[in-house]
Design a protein around this motif. Structure first.
Motif, short mmCIF file in Angstrom:
data_model
loop_
_atom_site.label_atom_id
_atom_site.label_comp_id
_atom_site.label_asym_id
_atom_site.label_seq_id
_atom_site.Cartn_x
_atom_site.Cartn_y
_atom_site.Cartn_z
N GLY A 246 -7.67 -22.31 57.60
CA GLY A 246 -7.00 -21.07 57.21
C GLY A 246 -6.73 -20.11 58.35
N ALA A 247 -6.43 -18.87 57.97
CA ALA A 247 -6.05 -17.84 58.93
C ALA A 247 -7.12 -17.68 60.01
N GLN A 248 -6.68 -17.68 61.26
CA GLN A 248 -7.61 -17.65 62.39
C GLN A 248 -8.53 -16.44 62.37
N SER A 249 -7.98 -15.27 62.05
CA SER A 249 -8.79 -14.04 62.06
C SER A 249 -9.75 -13.95 60.87
N ARG A 250 -9.55 -14.78 59.87
CA ARG A 250 -10.41 -14.74 58.68
C ARG A 250 -11.48 -15.83 58.70
N ARG A 251 -11.52 -16.66 59.71
CA ARG A 251 -12.51 -17.73 59.76
C ARG A 251 -13.91 -17.14 60.00
N SER A 252 -14.75 -17.25 58.99
CA SER A 252 -16.10 -16.68 59.01
C SER A 252 -16.08 -15.19 59.32
N GLN A 253 -15.02 -14.51 58.89
CA GLN A 253 -14.84 -13.09 59.17
C GLN A 253 -14.28 -12.42 57.92
N LYS A 254 -14.92 -11.34 57.47
CA LYS A 254 -14.43 -10.65 56.28
C LYS A 254 -13.18 -9.84 56.62
N ALA A 255 -12.39 -9.58 55.60
CA ALA A 255 -11.12 -8.87 55.80
C ALA A 255 -11.35 -7.36 55.84
N ASP A 256 -12.02 -6.90 56.88
CA ASP A 256 -12.28 -5.47 57.06
C ASP A 256 -11.27 -4.90 58.05
N TYR A 257 -10.36 -4.06 57.55
CA TYR A 257 -9.31 -3.49 58.39
C TYR A 257 -9.78 -2.26 59.17
N GLY A 258 -10.95 -1.76 58.88
CA GLY A 258 -11.41 -0.54 59.53
C GLY A 258 -10.90 0.69 58.82
N PRO A 259 -11.56 1.83 58.99
CA PRO A 259 -11.21 3.04 58.22
C PRO A 259 -9.81 3.55 58.49
N ALA A 260 -9.32 3.49 59.72
CA ALA A 260 -8.00 4.03 60.03
C ALA A 260 -6.89 3.24 59.36
N ILE A 261 -6.95 1.92 59.42
CA ILE A 261 -5.92 1.07 58.80
C ILE A 261 -6.03 1.15 57.28
N LYS A 262 -7.25 1.12 56.76
CA LYS A 262 -7.44 1.19 55.31
C LYS A 262 -6.81 2.45 54.72
N ALA A 263 -6.90 3.55 55.45
CA ALA A 263 -6.40 4.83 54.93
C ALA A 263 -4.91 4.98 55.09
N ASP A 264 -4.26 4.03 55.74
CA ASP A 264 -2.83 4.15 56.02
C ASP A 264 -2.06 3.04 55.31
N PRO A 265 -1.19 3.37 54.37
CA PRO A 265 -0.44 2.34 53.61
C PRO A 265 0.40 1.43 54.51
N HIS A 266 1.10 2.01 55.50
CA HIS A 266 1.93 1.18 56.37
C HIS A 266 1.07 0.27 57.23
N GLY A 267 -0.03 0.80 57.76
CA GLY A 267 -0.93 -0.02 58.56
C GLY A 267 -1.49 -1.17 57.76
#
Length: 568
Positions: A246-267
């Motif tokens: 699967g997706a390289q960034s998700r391999r054994s890694q949770k989908a945590d975008y961080g507070p700044a990206i999470k709070a921004d719809p476009h991000g």
């Protein structure tokens, strides 16, 4: 004493301040010994004087932070005239400087230095009014005591400061052409384009540039060396294995975008799309991310030129490098690693930046230099470099007629403003959102990873425990860390080897980018419209020899270049 030795003796004596006299052959060795002692004594005196001057600052500890937050400098360095050098010593004035990661010192811009001088002696002083501060970040200064510091209250990074005295007539700020190592890839590449792109476009490289300075005609440059045989593609079984991971960034890694990206719809939207791309292409391609900001227009212009000349799909992505001459000496990662130990400035070396970019190997994982979760929205850049002249140099290197360069540059800047691209560094307007950041998502065929990339620590030092990089990027994860990629145009211009997608933090430009690229290529067509002009431009870009597959007709009209981008 032989005449040649006597002439050398006279020169050495004059340099050392000793009057010339003729020695008998028998006394020669005694005199040489005395001469060397005299020269060594003068060297020691000079070294002691420099050491004494360097000891004036209060602190000499190395800064511990990265240089992405470095204050910038403005340049007006001029060589003094003979009359000025003969004048009486000028008065001294204070100059404030910040310390680089390497231990070297760089001056603040004049306005910033004046501000710090006004608050000299204060135990605590906070401000947002610094010339390099585009994000409204608050900086806390300690300008008293034996250790003076600057604290970025957002990143908590600390750098050491010092106050020195210089001649009032001097402007000791760094030149735009000086590569002090504090720049991101985009700024560093812009400085390099400013310095070398025209000679690259002529196919002459450093030799042509040197010959030009001497007023001599440069010899014809050799044709760009072919890459040779590329590694065999992955087997079907290996492709299926990678797709299953699967997706390289998700391999054994949770989908945590961080507070700044999470709070921004476009991000959040952009990060969702990038992870979808990773999952879709994970079988055949490894993925890396390149962050940049104010060099965006240079990348966009290179993409548009490549669309007209080489059928590059510029509606999908920008192009970080185009001119091929620098790759003659460094065509791939193994060659880069062979000469890397000779670079005292590591990945800030001009030869390195001419052919390679810094990347991170995960959208979500930690990174010591430029983690996408932290740098995407506000951008990864910091410089006072004026890019307008750089843009003109780039256009000239792509064989735009000199008479049309300035007017074309003006049209390009206005077009950028129309579509929301931040061109404040090109004497244009800032983007409305104040977000100049971009992420270039790069997919490289897995069998090509070790040929054109390597795992790295900060400043391009190879990280051996993650080598070979292809194994790390093909693992079950978690995957994180930096890498360096040699962006050879023969690979990056061909979708069968490399796929790219660009995501912009400014929502307006992100939505308008395809239309912007279409109108930008339309601007270039009248100038690169004639077949003979396109042949000349392509020859220069390819270092003096056209590739066998080149066709002189307008490649942007080709059906293969009009594939719709469904992944923006």
């Amino acid at each position: 004493m032989p005449k040649s030795r006597r002439a050398l003796t006279k020169a050495l004596l004059q340099l050392s301040g000793v009057g010339f006299f003729v020695l008998r052959q028998s006394a020669e060795s005694v005199w040489v010994s005395c001469l060397l002692q005299r020269i060594e004594q003068r060297d020691r005196q000079s070294t002691m004087a420099r050491t004494k001057r360097a000891a004036r600052p209060a602190d000499s500890e190395s800064a511990t932070e990265e240089e992405d937050d470095a204050p910038t400098t403005r340049s007006s360095k001029r060589k003094p005239t003979k009359r000025a050098r003969a004048a009486k010593p000028s008065k001294k004035k204070p100059q404030w400087e910040w310390q680089q990661y390497s231990g070297g010192w760089q001056p603040f811009a004049a306005d910033d230095s004046k501000l710090l001088e006004e608050h000299r002696g204060e135990s605590k002083f906070e401000t947002t009014g610094l010339s390099f501060n585009r994000n409204g970040t608050k900086y806390l200064f300690v300008l008293s005591g034996s250790k003076m510091t600057q604290l970025n209250t957002s990143t908590r990074k600390v750098r050491n400061l010092r106050r020195v005295l210089i001649d009032a007539g001097d402007d000791d700020t760094a030149s735009d052409d000086d590569d002090d190592g504090s720049d991101d890839d985009g700024i560093g590449y812009a400085k390099l384009v400013k310095k070398s792109s025209v000679s690259w476009g002529k196919g002459g490289g450093a030799a042509a540039s040197a010959a030009g300075k001497r007023g001599k005609k440069a010899a014809a440059a050799p044709a760009i060396k072919p890459l040779g045989k590329l590694p065999a593609p992955l087997s079907v079984a290996d492709i299926k294995k990678q797709a299953a991971l699967g997706a390289q960034s998700r391999r054994s890694q949770k989908a945590d975008y961080g507070p700044a990206i999470k709070a921004d719809p476009h991000g959040t939207y952009c990060f969702d799309r990038m992870l979808e791309n990773e999952a879709r292409l994970s079988g055949e391609f490894a993925c890396v991310y390149h962050s940049y900001s104010f060099a965006a227009l240079l990348y966009e212009v290179q993409a548009a030129v490549a669309a007209v000349l080489f059928r590059f799909k510029s509606n999908f992505a920008s192009l970080p490098r185009l001119l091929k001459t620098p790759y003659n000496d460094i065509p791939d990662a193994p060659e880069l690693l062979k000469i890397f130990p000779k670079f005292p400035d590591r990945d800030h070396n001009s030869k390195f930046r001419a052919v390679a970019i810094s990347v991170t190997t995960s959208l979500l994982g930690p990174d010591m230099e430029a983690p996408p979760k932290q740098v995407f929205l506000m951008g990864y850049s910091c410089s006072d470099l004026s890019f307008r002249k750089v843009l003109e140099d780039l256009l000239e290197s792509c064989h735009v007629p000199k008479a049309k360069v300035s007017s074309l540059a003006t049209q390009i800047v206005k077009l950028s403003e129309k579509h929301g691209l931040d061109v404040s560094q090109f004497k244009g307007k800032r983007c409305a959102s104040g977000r100049p950041g971009h992420l270039l998502q790069i997919f490289l065929k897995r069998e090509l990873v070790d040929r054109f990339a390597y795992a790295s620590l900060p400043y391009g030092v190879v990280e051996k425990k993650r080598q070979p990089l292809s194994a790390t990027l093909g693992s079950a994860g978690p995957i994180h860390g930096q890498a360096r990629v040699v962006t050879h145009p023969s690979i990056f211009l061909q979708a069968r080897h490399c796929r790219m997608f660009v995501y912009s933090a400014d929502p307006t430009f992100h939505g308008n980018r395809e239309k912007f690229q279409k109108e930008l290529t339309q601007l270039l067509k009248p100038i690169l419209g004639a077949p003979e002009t396109r042949v000349k431009a392509a020859t220069g870009i390819h270092g003096g020899a056209l590739p066998s597959w080149f066709k002189a007709d307008d490649q942007s009209n080709h059906s293969a270049a009009k594939v719709t981008n469904h992944y923006k």
